[in-house]
Write an enzyme that holds these catalytic residues in place. Structure first.
Site, mmCIF file in Angstrom:
data_model
loop_
_atom_site.group_PDB
_atom_site.id
_atom_site.type_symbol
_atom_site.label_atom_id
_atom_site.label_comp_id
_atom_site.label_asym_id
_atom_site.label_seq_id
_atom_site.Cartn_x
_atom_site.Cartn_y
_atom_site.Cartn_z
ATOM 1 C CB SER A 139 4.410 0.603 -19.354
ATOM 2 O OG SER A 139 5.574 0.772 -19.834
ATOM 3 C CE1 TYR A 163 2.087 4.282 -22.950
ATOM 4 C CE2 TYR A 163 3.727 3.692 -22.988
ATOM 5 C CZ TYR A 163 2.130 3.436 -22.866
ATOM 6 O OH TYR A 163 2.401 2.079 -22.357
ATOM 7 C CE LYS A 167 -0.012 2.340 -19.644
ATOM 8 N NZ LYS A 167 -0.872 1.881 -20.325
HETATM 9 P P1 NAD Z 1 -2.784 -2.000 -28.518
HETATM 10 O O1 NAD Z 1 -3.086 -0.635 -29.307
HETATM 11 O O2 NAD Z 1 -2.480 -3.093 -29.172
HETATM 12 O O3 NAD Z 1 -4.397 -2.467 -27.207
HETATM 13 C C1 NAD Z 1 -4.786 -1.273 -26.969
HETATM 14 C C2 NAD Z 1 -6.815 -1.084 -26.950
HETATM 15 O O4 NAD Z 1 -7.593 -0.119 -26.076
HETATM 16 C C3 NAD Z 1 -6.646 -1.415 -28.520
HETATM 17 O O5 NAD Z 1 -7.457 -2.145 -28.938
HETATM 18 C C4 NAD Z 1 -7.503 0.523 -28.667
HETATM 19 O O6 NAD Z 1 -8.492 0.203 -29.675
HETATM 20 C C5 NAD Z 1 -7.935 0.068 -27.431
HETATM 21 N N1 NAD Z 1 -8.637 1.229 -26.687
HETATM 22 C C6 NAD Z 1 -7.359 2.558 -26.618
HETATM 23 N N2 NAD Z 1 -8.055 4.021 -26.653
HETATM 24 C C7 NAD Z 1 -9.580 3.584 -25.948
HETATM 25 C C8 NAD Z 1 -10.407 3.861 -25.360
HETATM 26 N N3 NAD Z 1 -11.029 5.382 -24.649
HETATM 27 N N4 NAD Z 1 -11.786 2.973 -24.899
HETATM 28 C C9 NAD Z 1 -11.674 1.711 -25.591
HETATM 29 N N5 NAD Z 1 -10.873 1.445 -26.405
HETATM 30 C C10 NAD Z 1 -9.334 1.908 -26.291
HETATM 31 O O7 NAD Z 1 -2.115 -1.952 -27.334
HETATM 32 P P2 NAD Z 1 -0.889 -2.914 -26.820
HETATM 33 O O8 NAD Z 1 -0.535 -3.712 -26.734
HETATM 34 O O9 NAD Z 1 -2.418 -3.939 -26.688
HETATM 35 O O10 NAD Z 1 -1.878 -2.374 -24.564
HETATM 36 C C11 NAD Z 1 -2.270 -2.514 -24.356
HETATM 37 C C12 NAD Z 1 -2.343 -1.523 -23.135
HETATM 38 O O11 NAD Z 1 -0.446 -1.944 -22.584
HETATM 39 C C13 NAD Z 1 -1.558 -0.557 -23.184
HETATM 40 O O12 NAD Z 1 -2.514 0.632 -21.717
HETATM 41 C C14 NAD Z 1 -0.470 -0.606 -23.701
HETATM 42 O O13 NAD Z 1 0.144 1.484 -23.073
HETATM 43 C C15 NAD Z 1 0.229 -1.152 -22.350
HETATM 44 N N6 NAD Z 1 1.852 -1.296 -22.765
HETATM 45 C C16 NAD Z 1 1.677 -2.084 -23.814
HETATM 46 C C17 NAD Z 1 3.483 -2.031 -23.855
HETATM 47 C C18 NAD Z 1 3.839 -3.025 -25.511
HETATM 48 O O14 NAD Z 1 4.698 -2.523 -25.823
HETATM 49 N N7 NAD Z 1 2.363 -2.891 -26.107
HETATM 50 C C19 NAD Z 1 4.246 -2.082 -23.042
HETATM 51 C C20 NAD Z 1 3.816 -1.292 -21.367
HETATM 52 C C21 NAD Z 1 2.951 -1.198 -21.970
HETATM 53 N N1 UFG Z 2 14.908 -0.764 -32.534
HETATM 54 C C1 UFG Z 2 15.811 -0.366 -33.522
HETATM 55 N N2 UFG Z 2 14.757 0.222 -34.195
HETATM 56 C C2 UFG Z 2 13.629 -0.058 -34.697
HETATM 57 C C3 UFG Z 2 13.244 -0.029 -33.494
HETATM 58 C C4 UFG Z 2 13.504 -0.532 -31.990
HETATM 59 O O1 UFG Z 2 17.176 -0.227 -33.033
HETATM 60 O O2 UFG Z 2 13.361 -0.266 -35.341
HETATM 61 C C5 UFG Z 2 15.455 -0.444 -30.799
HETATM 62 C C6 UFG Z 2 15.734 0.372 -29.686
HETATM 63 O O3 UFG Z 2 16.791 1.218 -29.912
HETATM 64 C C7 UFG Z 2 16.123 -0.294 -28.308
HETATM 65 C C8 UFG Z 2 15.011 -1.986 -28.636
HETATM 66 O O4 UFG Z 2 14.626 -1.627 -30.744
HETATM 67 O O5 UFG Z 2 17.023 -0.345 -28.222
HETATM 68 C C9 UFG Z 2 13.687 -1.612 -28.046
HETATM 69 O O6 UFG Z 2 12.797 -1.083 -28.427
HETATM 70 P P1 UFG Z 2 11.237 0.240 -28.857
HETATM 71 O O7 UFG Z 2 10.815 0.599 -29.532
HETATM 72 O O8 UFG Z 2 10.621 -2.059 -29.463
HETATM 73 O O9 UFG Z 2 10.794 -0.929 -27.914
HETATM 74 P P2 UFG Z 2 10.903 0.349 -26.379
HETATM 75 O O10 UFG Z 2 11.912 -0.110 -25.418
HETATM 76 O O11 UFG Z 2 12.134 2.092 -26.949
HETATM 77 O O12 UFG Z 2 9.322 0.654 -25.911
HETATM 78 C C10 UFG Z 2 8.849 -0.178 -25.189
HETATM 79 C C11 UFG Z 2 6.936 0.511 -25.918
HETATM 80 C C12 UFG Z 2 6.939 1.697 -24.297
HETATM 81 C C13 UFG Z 2 7.090 1.136 -23.526
HETATM 82 C C14 UFG Z 2 8.934 0.409 -23.359
HETATM 83 C C15 UFG Z 2 9.360 0.571 -21.919
HETATM 84 O O13 UFG Z 2 7.105 0.985 -27.081
HETATM 85 O O14 UFG Z 2 5.532 2.231 -24.539
HETATM 86 O O15 UFG Z 2 8.888 -0.336 -24.309
HETATM 87 O O16 UFG Z 2 7.609 -0.560 -21.537
HETATM 88 F F1 UFG Z 2 7.210 2.282 -22.505
#
Ligand code: NAD
Ligand code: UFG
Length: 350
Positions: A139, A163, A167
């Site tokens: 991330s 978190y 990572k």
């Molecule tokens: P998500 O929660 O939709 O998907 C993660 C999946 O992993 C879920 O289906 C959950 O049930 C499963 N899981 C969690 N712990 C587990 C375990 N111990 N064993 C087996 N399954 C398990 O999240 P996502 O948005 O699809 O994210 C996927 C990956 O990408 C994560 O590692 C997250 O940290 C990373 N990531 C997500 C974002 C984002 O904004 N969505 C940004 C950067 C990185």
């Molecule tokens: N925001 C609002 N109102 C809301 C939610 C978000 O104004 O209700 C704003 C936040 O302040 C920020 C922007 O929208 O300026 C994006 O916020 P998000 O929560 O959607 O995303 P972030 O960039 O804060 O964080 C996301 C993931 C993290 C990850 C990060 C970088 O949630 O897990 O991107 O990849 F680490």
């Protein structure tokens, strides 16, 4: 490695089985489609702690054939070994993890156990089974407070939440592993802000409870489930005062994984940003959403959210040069596809 077990490292153009840990989740389910489109067999492994099994049937509908699914935890090394062997897995895309920044502050041990210990158990199992090809969901959070923009892969690393620490710890573990054994081929994909949904409207992001992230909250406001969006901060040093992020369509992000898999043989352990290179403010997202979907998203500017950075966007040029990948979809596409998903019966738990 078990006696006689061959190293199944190399990716070839032949159809191969690809294990997707966390494959039932938001990003994993979209990757499953791209893996299948790339001619490979996705095998989903998920404990369903943040997803539902109903996604498997919907995926099969999109892909046009049944999708292999194993319900299991990444901390269960024996089950992973069984799956790696039975499905003759060639490569693992490791997404399973907990991802809520705020929750990680409340429950740090759960995050370290699930994300870091879980990854450790999974890597041991891969080693035992001679599977050494791995794409890891990292991330942009590993860059901490951005010191220069756009963010390149050489930007200093730090973490501002448990978190983020998990990572970072996993990235360090994977680097150590790659140094110890040249059979490993690892790509650390650092995602910026994935949003949107598959254009079928059949799969998308389905957070439990009150969403923390911007797009899911915008969707709930547009759907009338919440009265208004709270915009966290209107006094940032950005053109309109609201926070700027690099929103990336989840289908583009998913395609980046297949591109990374294809190039794994040329990597030891390499970090690559997946983003568009373009920052959009909160208000730009709201305006784009209203325009393409013809719905209103009422909002109020509130105080800044603790821990938020002003601006964060990627330099995606390494992804272009190393993977031949760049994003294809616009902010408008992200808003349109997310709204189509929100309106589908599947998004309402049906
Ligand atoms: P998500 O929660 O939709 O998907 C993660 C999946 O992993 C879920 O289906 C959950 O049930 C499963 N899981 C969690 N712990 C587990 C375990 N111990 N064993 C087996 N399954 C398990 O999240 P996502 O948005 O699809 O994210 C996927 C990956 O990408 C994560 O590692 C997250 O940290 C990373 N990531 C997500 C974002 C984002 O904004 N969505 C940004 C950067 C990185
Ligand atoms: N925001 C609002 N109102 C809301 C939610 C978000 O104004 O209700 C704003 C936040 O302040 C920020 C922007 O929208 O300026 C994006 O916020 P998000 O929560 O959607 O995303 P972030 O960039 O804060 O964080 C996301 C993931 C993290 C990850 C990060 C970088 O949630 O897990 O991107 O990849 F680490």
């Amino acid at each position: 490695m078990v006696q006689g077990e061959a190293d199944v490292n190399a990716m070839t153009s032949e159809p191969q089985s690809i294990l997707l840990t966390g494959g039932a989740g938001f990003i994993g389910s979209h990757i499953a489609i791209e893996v299948a489109r790339g001619g490979h067999r996705p095998v989903l492994y998920d404990n369903l702690c943040n997803s539902k099994s109903s996604v498997i049937d919907r995926l099969a509908g999109i892909i046009g054939r049944p999708v292999a699914f194993v319900r299991g935890d990444i901390r269960d090394g024996d089950l992973i070994r069984k799956v790696l062997r039975e499905h003759r897995i060639a490569c693992v895309i490791h997404l399973a993890g907990l991802k809520a920044v705020g929750e990680s502050v409340q429950k740090p041990l759960e995050y370290w156990d699930n994300n870091v210990v879980g990854t450790l158990r999974m890597l041991e199992a891969m080693n035992d089974c001679g599977v050494h090809s791995l794409v890891f969901s990292s991330s942009a959070t590993v860059y901490g407070e951005p010191r220069q923009l756009p963010i390149t892969e050489s930007h200093p690393l730090s973490a501002t939440s448990p978190y983020g620490q998990t990572k970072l710890a996993i990235e360090h573990m994977l680097r150590d592993l790659s140094v110890s054994d040249p059979r490993w081929h690892i790509c650390l994909l650092r995602y910026f802000n994935p949003v949107g949904a598959h254009e079928s409207g059949l799969i998308g992001e389905d957070p439990n409870g009150i969403p923390n992230n911007l797009m899911p909250f915008v969707l709930r406001v547009a759907a009338g489930q919440f009265k208004e969006l709270g915009v966290w901060g209107g006094d940032y040093p950005t053109p309109d005062g609201t926070g700027v992020r690099d929103y990336i369509h989840v289908v583009d992000l998913a395609a980046g994984h297949v591109a990374a898999m294809r190039k794994l043989d040329t990597m030891r352990c390499e970090a690559i940003n997946l983003g568009t290179g373009r920052g959009s403010s909160v208000l730009e997202v709201v305006k784009a959403f209203e325009k393409v979907n013809g719905v209103k998203v009422p909002f109020t500017i509130r105080d800044r959210r603790p821990g938020d950075v002003t601006s964060c966007y990627a330099d995606p040029s390494v992804a272009l040069h190393r993977l031949g990948w760049k994003t294809q979809r616009s902010l408008e596409d992200m808003c349109r596809d997310a709204w189509r998903w929100q309106q589908s019966p599947a998004a309402r738990g049906n």
